[in-house]
Write a protein that holds these residues in place. Structure first.
Motif, short mmCIF file in Angstrom:
data_model
loop_
_atom_site.label_atom_id
_atom_site.label_comp_id
_atom_site.label_asym_id
_atom_site.label_seq_id
_atom_site.Cartn_x
_atom_site.Cartn_y
_atom_site.Cartn_z
N TYR A 45 0.81 -1.22 0.00
CA TYR A 45 0.00 0.00 0.00
C TYR A 45 0.84 1.28 0.00
N VAL A 46 2.01 1.24 0.61
CA VAL A 46 2.87 2.43 0.63
C VAL A 46 3.33 2.76 -0.78
N PHE A 47 3.87 1.77 -1.48
CA PHE A 47 4.32 1.97 -2.86
C PHE A 47 3.16 2.41 -3.74
N LEU A 48 2.00 1.79 -3.56
CA LEU A 48 0.84 2.13 -4.38
C LEU A 48 0.37 3.55 -4.12
N THR A 49 0.38 3.98 -2.87
CA THR A 49 -0.04 5.34 -2.53
C THR A 49 0.91 6.36 -3.17
N LEU A 50 2.20 6.11 -3.05
CA LEU A 50 3.18 7.01 -3.64
C LEU A 50 3.08 7.02 -5.17
N THR A 51 2.80 5.87 -5.75
CA THR A 51 2.63 5.80 -7.21
C THR A 51 1.40 6.59 -7.64
N LEU A 52 0.34 6.54 -6.86
CA LEU A 52 -0.86 7.33 -7.15
C LEU A 52 -0.52 8.82 -7.16
N VAL A 53 0.27 9.25 -6.19
CA VAL A 53 0.70 10.66 -6.15
C VAL A 53 1.53 10.98 -7.40
N PHE A 54 2.43 10.07 -7.76
CA PHE A 54 3.25 10.25 -8.97
C PHE A 54 2.37 10.40 -10.20
N LEU A 55 1.35 9.55 -10.31
CA LEU A 55 0.45 9.60 -11.47
C LEU A 55 -0.35 10.90 -11.49
N PRO B 79 9.40 -3.48 5.60
CA PRO B 79 8.71 -3.33 4.30
C PRO B 79 8.25 -1.90 4.04
N PHE B 80 7.86 -1.19 5.08
CA PHE B 80 7.40 0.20 4.94
C PHE B 80 8.52 1.06 4.34
N PHE B 81 9.70 0.99 4.95
CA PHE B 81 10.82 1.81 4.49
C PHE B 81 11.36 1.32 3.15
N LEU B 82 11.33 0.01 2.93
CA LEU B 82 11.80 -0.52 1.65
C LEU B 82 10.89 -0.06 0.50
N GLN B 83 9.60 0.00 0.76
CA GLN B 83 8.68 0.47 -0.28
C GLN B 83 8.96 1.92 -0.65
N ILE B 84 9.29 2.73 0.34
CA ILE B 84 9.64 4.13 0.06
C ILE B 84 10.92 4.18 -0.77
N LEU B 85 11.91 3.38 -0.38
CA LEU B 85 13.17 3.33 -1.12
C LEU B 85 12.93 2.87 -2.55
N PHE B 86 12.15 1.81 -2.72
CA PHE B 86 11.87 1.29 -4.06
C PHE B 86 11.17 2.32 -4.92
N PHE B 87 10.24 3.06 -4.32
CA PHE B 87 9.53 4.09 -5.08
C PHE B 87 10.49 5.19 -5.52
N LEU B 88 11.37 5.62 -4.63
CA LEU B 88 12.33 6.67 -4.98
C LEU B 88 13.26 6.21 -6.10
N LEU B 89 13.69 4.95 -6.04
CA LEU B 89 14.55 4.42 -7.10
C LEU B 89 13.80 4.34 -8.43
N ALA B 90 12.53 3.96 -8.38
CA ALA B 90 11.71 3.89 -9.59
C ALA B 90 11.49 5.28 -10.18
N THR B 91 11.21 6.25 -9.31
CA THR B 91 10.97 7.62 -9.77
C THR B 91 12.23 8.22 -10.37
N LEU B 92 13.37 7.95 -9.75
CA LEU B 92 14.64 8.45 -10.29
C LEU B 92 14.91 7.85 -11.66
N GLY B 93 14.64 6.56 -11.82
CA GLY B 93 14.81 5.93 -13.12
C GLY B 93 13.90 6.53 -14.17
N ALA B 94 12.66 6.82 -13.77
CA ALA B 94 11.72 7.44 -14.70
C ALA B 94 12.18 8.85 -15.08
N TYR B 95 12.61 9.61 -14.07
CA TYR B 95 13.06 10.98 -14.34
C TYR B 95 14.28 11.00 -15.26
#
Length: 239
Positions: free
Chosen positions: A12-22, A175-191
């Motif tokens: 849910y953490v990754f999904l929430t952050l992805t929703l914000v990204f979208l 898992p909470f902190f890893l999801q934040i880290l994974f999202f940041l890595l994904a966003t950086l790759g996208a950027y």
């Protein structure tokens, strides 16, 4: 929880952050001037950052498959899931590129804005066509969303009703902190795709959206895999 995902803990953490990204990328693409947004997001270029982005963007090309191989030492089921997820995304996204046939930033500048000077990074092979959606963004978000699902369902991070030790409870936050880290890595790759002027912001929106949709479609189709014997198979480490 929906019975269709009764055996899966959702990230849910990754999904929430992805929703914000979208929301951010979608509104920016809808309301902003395309070229102004592109140039604004490219306002800061430095030699060291050029080098970093040139290499980091390539994690969307080969890194997911290296992770899939590594997952064979954990659970073969998750390795197969990641490979199928990437394959599903590729089979759908690549034809979409030809269907939409949109110009990449460099192609757009050559055709419509010849006076605009895009900051290009030396050593990057530039394309001019087939921009939407960003295939690299699809791969990157697919990888890190899948990893988020995996850590949320790892046995060592599942809650135990009998756990009272504070140190044991702290592990449940991993898992909470890893999801934040994974999202940041994904966003950086996208950027990185915008930084290198290979894509527009709407391409990132499409990439992240498709990655999320395809991953959960596959998760629904394979929702009973964890009950199968093959799922937990792994390569034995040599001692």
């Amino acid at each position: 929880m929906d019975k269709r995902f009764a055996n899966i803990r959702l990230p849910y953490v990754f999904l929430t952050l992805t929703l914000v990204f979208l929301l951010v990328t979608g509104l920016t693409a809808l309301l902003g001037d395309r070229m102004s947004v592109q140039l604004g997001l490219n306002a800061y270029h430095r030699p060291w950052l050029d080098t970093f982005m040139r290499y980091y963007t390539r994690i969307g090309e080969f890194f997911p498959y290296l992770i899939a191989i590594g997952l064979l030492f954990y659970k073969a089921g998750w390795s197969l899931f990641l490979v199928l997820d990437l394959a599903l995304a590729g089979l759908i996204v690549q034809p979409l590129k030809y269907l939409f046939h949109t110009l990449r930033p460099l192609g757009y500048v050559h055709l419509h804005c010849p006076d605009v000077n895009l900051p290009l990074v030396e050593g990057v092979r530039m394309g001019e066509f087939y921009s939407f959606p960003s295939g690299h963004t699809v791969s990157i978000f697919t990888l890190f969303l899948t990893l988020s699902i995996i850590v949320c369902n790892a046995e060592q991070y599942l809650p135990d009703a009998e756990t009272t030790n504070k140190s044991e409870k702290k592990r449940l936050w991993v898992p909470f902190f890893l999801q934040i880290l994974f999202f940041l890595l994904a966003t950086l790759g996208a950027y990185s795709r915008i930084y290198l002027n290979m894509h527009w912001v709407e391409d990132l929106f499409g990439g992240a959206l498709f990655a999320t949709v395809f991953t959960f479609l596959l998760l629904f189709l394979t929702r009973n895999w964890q009950k199968k014997a093959f799922f937990g198979w792994k390569i034995k480490k040599m001692h």
